[in-house]
Design a protein around this motif. Structure first.
Motif, PDB file in Angstrom:
ATOM      1  N   SER A 609       0.843  -1.194   0.000  1.00 41.97           N
ATOM      2  CA  SER A 609       0.000   0.000   0.000  1.00 41.97           C
ATOM      3  C   SER A 609       0.871   1.234   0.000  1.00 41.97           C
ATOM      4  N   ARG A 645      -6.496   0.829  -7.410  1.00 44.10           N
ATOM      5  CA  ARG A 645      -7.282   1.343  -6.279  1.00 44.10           C
ATOM      6  C   ARG A 645      -8.634   0.627  -6.273  1.00 44.10           C
ATOM      7  N   ASP A 646      -8.885  -0.080  -5.174  1.00 42.37           N
ATOM      8  CA  ASP A 646     -10.137  -0.846  -5.046  1.00 42.37           C
ATOM      9  C   ASP A 646     -10.344  -1.761  -6.253  1.00 42.37           C
ATOM     10  N   ARG A 647      -9.272  -2.426  -6.647  1.00 40.98           N
ATOM     11  CA  ARG A 647      -9.269  -3.380  -7.759  1.00 40.98           C
ATOM     12  C   ARG A 647      -9.466  -2.742  -9.130  1.00 40.98           C
ATOM     13  N   ASP A 648      -9.493  -1.426  -9.199  1.00 41.15           N
ATOM     14  CA  ASP A 648      -9.598  -0.716 -10.474  1.00 41.15           C
ATOM     15  C   ASP A 648      -8.238  -0.138 -10.840  1.00 41.15           C
ATOM     16  N   ARG A 685      -3.311   7.952  -3.155  1.00 46.39           N
ATOM     17  CA  ARG A 685      -4.006   7.954  -1.873  1.00 46.39           C
ATOM     18  C   ARG A 685      -3.441   6.832  -1.008  1.00 46.39           C
ATOM     19  N   GLY A 687      -3.200   3.574   0.872  1.00 46.14           N
ATOM     20  CA  GLY A 687      -3.930   2.329   0.634  1.00 46.14           C
ATOM     21  C   GLY A 687      -3.891   1.878  -0.809  1.00 46.14           C
ATOM     22  N   ASP A 688      -3.456   2.787  -1.718  1.00 49.64           N
ATOM     23  CA  ASP A 688      -3.318   2.379  -3.124  1.00 49.64           C
ATOM     24  C   ASP A 688      -2.219   1.329  -3.260  1.00 49.64           C
ATOM     25  N   GLU A 689      -2.355   0.496  -4.292  1.00 52.65           N
ATOM     26  CA  GLU A 689      -1.369  -0.556  -4.545  1.00 52.65           C
ATOM     27  C   GLU A 689      -0.609  -0.248  -5.829  1.00 52.65           C
TER      28      GLU A 689
END
Length: 708
Positions: A609, A645-648, A685, A687-689
């Motif tokens: 993250s 982000r959130d799988r997107d 942001r 938490g982004d991967e």
């Protein structure tokens, strides 16, 4: 009175300028043999001529000569394209001529068939006149074909040698067996060690008996050749390797023999090998209804070694014994009948056929018909390329003198004269044209119905529009395609590989085409045979390859130096082969090369993250930097990166900077913290991967299994 004088003066001026106008304007004829100055005219005549001049009296009105209307030959059930061609017009002209009629223009295509009234209407609206074409074939044409003769009188029959076909799986020793029988070196000279043509030979045994042997290819590609060999034979010798057993082409050969209702003799070959098991071979043959004498059947099984020559005499004696039981007889009298085993084009001899004479005695000067061509026999050759004077029943012979090359498998029939031969060929061509015409008409009608139904469904949203509005809508729908550049159009088309196939004999080309028919492209590269033929590669082949951007594949054919130089200059690929499976392998490689490479993605490193965001001042500009910790693998600045982000997937691209503490680094490994900035204005942001990956291209391979 002054007015009348003025009119007369004007008329006289006209007549002096162009004397022919007098005859055109006067209400009465002039019979003067030659023109003389006009006599005084009355006021009435002058007023009449001046009125004819109208407002443009200062200009002479020219009278157009009457033109004859163009005549158009029409006939029943003409297609739109045929009518347009007869009128020397294009499709659009016929389409416009049918506007404001009850013809359904939405479904009108070049192959659409028009009714008689609309054919006449188009001609009239085009300012032409029609006449009905003469029906040359209005009467039923007399059948001029020739047929086989009735069964012969038993009194004229004589004994004839048996025609024996050697069949079996590839590399089971068929040609070596025949080679040992006739003491030659056929097998040693074959490309790849396999027979790729039907060979026909006459073998004379020490006892004096003669046997005509046909050697057929065992390769999977030559199934049609084996079928022809079985149909033209009296006995089939089925060669099965003792160490290999019953294989695919063995089974196929059994089926061909049964279909032709020909007796079988089994030659169990390679019995000299240590792993040979003849008993297993005979047991395997039982499952295919080939019952050997050991198991209570009638099929003779001879254990042989073609390489060492063991038991070959026993095999020949078994063949002769079976032929005696069959009491083979032939009629050496009357007109010749036979079957073409193979055909090829020879540089010195022209079209040449290998044939088996089945009835009559073939001699030099005979007139033969086969298919849609005929021959005046100029020369006859045996298997050793020596000329022979005649060939009786069961004799294999090469025939020279064909006008065109007939197809392998055609029936040969002798006729009385060249005139009769031409009549037979003309009739057969006519019959073929009539059959094709019927097929075309049926196909056109089916196509019209299908097109009409699909067109109505597609055009339902435009049903309320006028014809001009529809045309405008269709134009706008295709405007983007019309505006495409040629290069873009080529890219938009499906991948394709045009082929020109050349072979040395008819059977080889037939075998190659049969293999190509098994190719199903699906969503892969399309393959299209634009031309095929027999003989060496010619300049015409190069022109076709250049026109279609195709590749020339040759099988056992030659290419002279001038053709090679021309091909190199034009950038045309020439691929010559002597073994059929190598040709197909080469073709598969070329089809695969047309496919775009498949892109495979390998993930190198993952940050669990983004921990924090901060700005770094570079010069006078603040650059956003994401603080991350490498969770797995490693981050390499040279590779590609993706922000998830959130799988997107939010962003994909490259890094502009990768730092460890304050130092610029090339790579960051697992567990290390780093700061990274990207080549776009992206808001990270917490938490982004962040994923680091690389793309590797691998060549696609065509998924085509030709069966060998």
């Amino acid at each position: 009175m002054n007015r009348a004088t003025s009119l007369i003066r004007r008329v006289r001026l006209i007549t002096h300028t162009d004397p022919t106008l007098v005859a055109n304007y006067l209400p009465f004829p002039i019979f003067a043999p030659a023109w003389t100055p006009a006599p005084p005219l009355t006021c009435h005549h002058a007023r009449f001529l001046a009125t004819k001049q109208g407002k443009g009296h200062s200009k002479v009105q020219k009278v157009k000569p009457k033109q004859d209307k163009q005549e158009v030959e029409i006939k029943q059930k003409m297609t739109v394209s045929a009518l347009a061609q007869a009128m020397n017009k294009d499709f659009d002209h016929v389409f416009e001529a049918l506007l404001n009629t009850s013809v359904d223009l939405d479904s009108l295509e070049p192959h659409s068939v028009l009714e008689e009234q609309w054919i006449k209407e188009v001609v009239k609206r085009s300012g032409m006149k029609f006449k009905w074409a003469k029906l040359v074939e209005s009467k039923e044409r007399e059948n001029k074909d020739t047929q086989r003769r009735d069964p012969p009188d038993p009194a004229v029959l004589v004994s004839r040698p048996p025609v024996v076909t050697i069949m079996g799986h590839v590399d089971h020793g068929k040609t070596t067996l025949l080679d040992s029988l006739r003491k030659s070196q056929v097998a040693a000279g074959e490309a790849g060690g396999i027979t790729q043509h039907i060979g026909a030979f006459l073998v004379q045994l020490p006892s004096g008996e003669k046997i005509t042997f046909l050697d057929t290819p065992g390769h999977a590609a030559f199934s049609a050749m084996r079928a022809r060999g079985a149909l033209a034979t009296d006995i089939v010798i089925l060669v099965v390797a003792a160490d290999d057993g019953v294989m695919k082409q063995t089974i196929e050969s059994i089926l061909h023999a049964k279909k032709a209702q020909v007796p079988i003799i089994v030659a169990v070959n390679k019995c000299d090998k240590h792993q040979a098991d003849p008993a297993r071979v005979k047991q395997e043959l039982l499952s295919h209804d080939v019952v050997c004498e050991e198991y209570g059947g009638e099929v003779q099984a001879i254990h042989v070694s073609a390489l060492k020559g063991d038991n070959l005499l026993e095999l020949a004696e078994a063949t002769v014994t079976l032929a005696e039981v069959m009491e083979l007889k032939g009629d050496p009298t009357g007109l010749v009948e036979g079957t073409i085993i193979e055909s090829r084009s020879d540089k010195g001899k022209g079209p040449v056929t290998t044939a088996i004479v089945q009835r009559g005695t073939l001699k030099k000067g005979c007139t033969l018909v086969a298919g849609k061509t005929w021959a005046k026999v100029r020369f006859l050759f045996d298997e050793n390329n020596c000329t022979v004077k005649e060939a009786g029943p069961s004799t294999a012979v090469e025939i020279v003198g064909w006008k065109e090359l007939p197809s392998a498998g055609e029936e040969i029939l002798e006729v009385e004269s060249e005139k009769r031969a031409r009549e037979v060929v003309d009739w057969r061509c006519y019959q073929e044209e009539q059959d094709k015409l019927k097929e075309d008409m049926q196909a056109i009608e089916v196509k019209q119905r299908e097109h009409h139904e699909s067109y109505k469904k597609e055009r339902e949203p435009l049903a309320h529009l006028s014809w001009r509005q529809r045309k405008s809508a269709l134009y706008k729908a295709n405007k983007k395609l019309m505006a495409m550049r040629p290069s873009e159009k080529l890219e938009s088309q499906e991948l394709s590989l045009p082929l020109i196939v050349k072979g040395d004999v008819d059977g080889s080309v037939e075998a190659i085409l049969n293999i190509l028919e098994s190719y199903d492209a699906h969503h892969q590269c399309q393959m299209e045979v634009v031309h095929f033929g027999i003989g060496d590669v010619s300049e015409n082949d190069l022109n076709l390859a250049e026109t279609f951007s195709g590749t020339i594949y040759g099988f056992n054919v030659g290419v002279n130096k001038s053709i090679q130089q021309m091909a190199t200059k034009k950038g045309i690929m020439l691929k010559m082969h002597k073994v059929i499976y190598k040709l197909i392998d080469d073709l598969k490689d070329e089809l695969s090369s047309k496919l775009p490479p498949s892109v495979k993605e390998n993930v190198i490193g993952v940050c669990a993250s983004v921990l924090a965001m901060f700005d770094v001042t570079v010069g006078k500009k603040k650059v956003p930097v994401a603080g991350c910790r490498v969770q797995k693998g490693q981050l390499d600045r040279k590779m590609k990166f993706r922000l998830v982000r959130d799988r997107d997937v939010i962003w994909e691209g490259s890094l502009t900077a990768l730092k460890h503490h304050k130092d610029d680094v090339q790579m960051v490994k697992t567990g290390m913290e780093c700061g990274l900035s990207v080549d776009q204005d992206i808001e990270f942001r917490p938490g982004d991967e962040v994923v680091c990956y690389e793309e590797t291209e691998t060549r696609q391979t065509i998924s085509w299994d030709p069966g060998f």
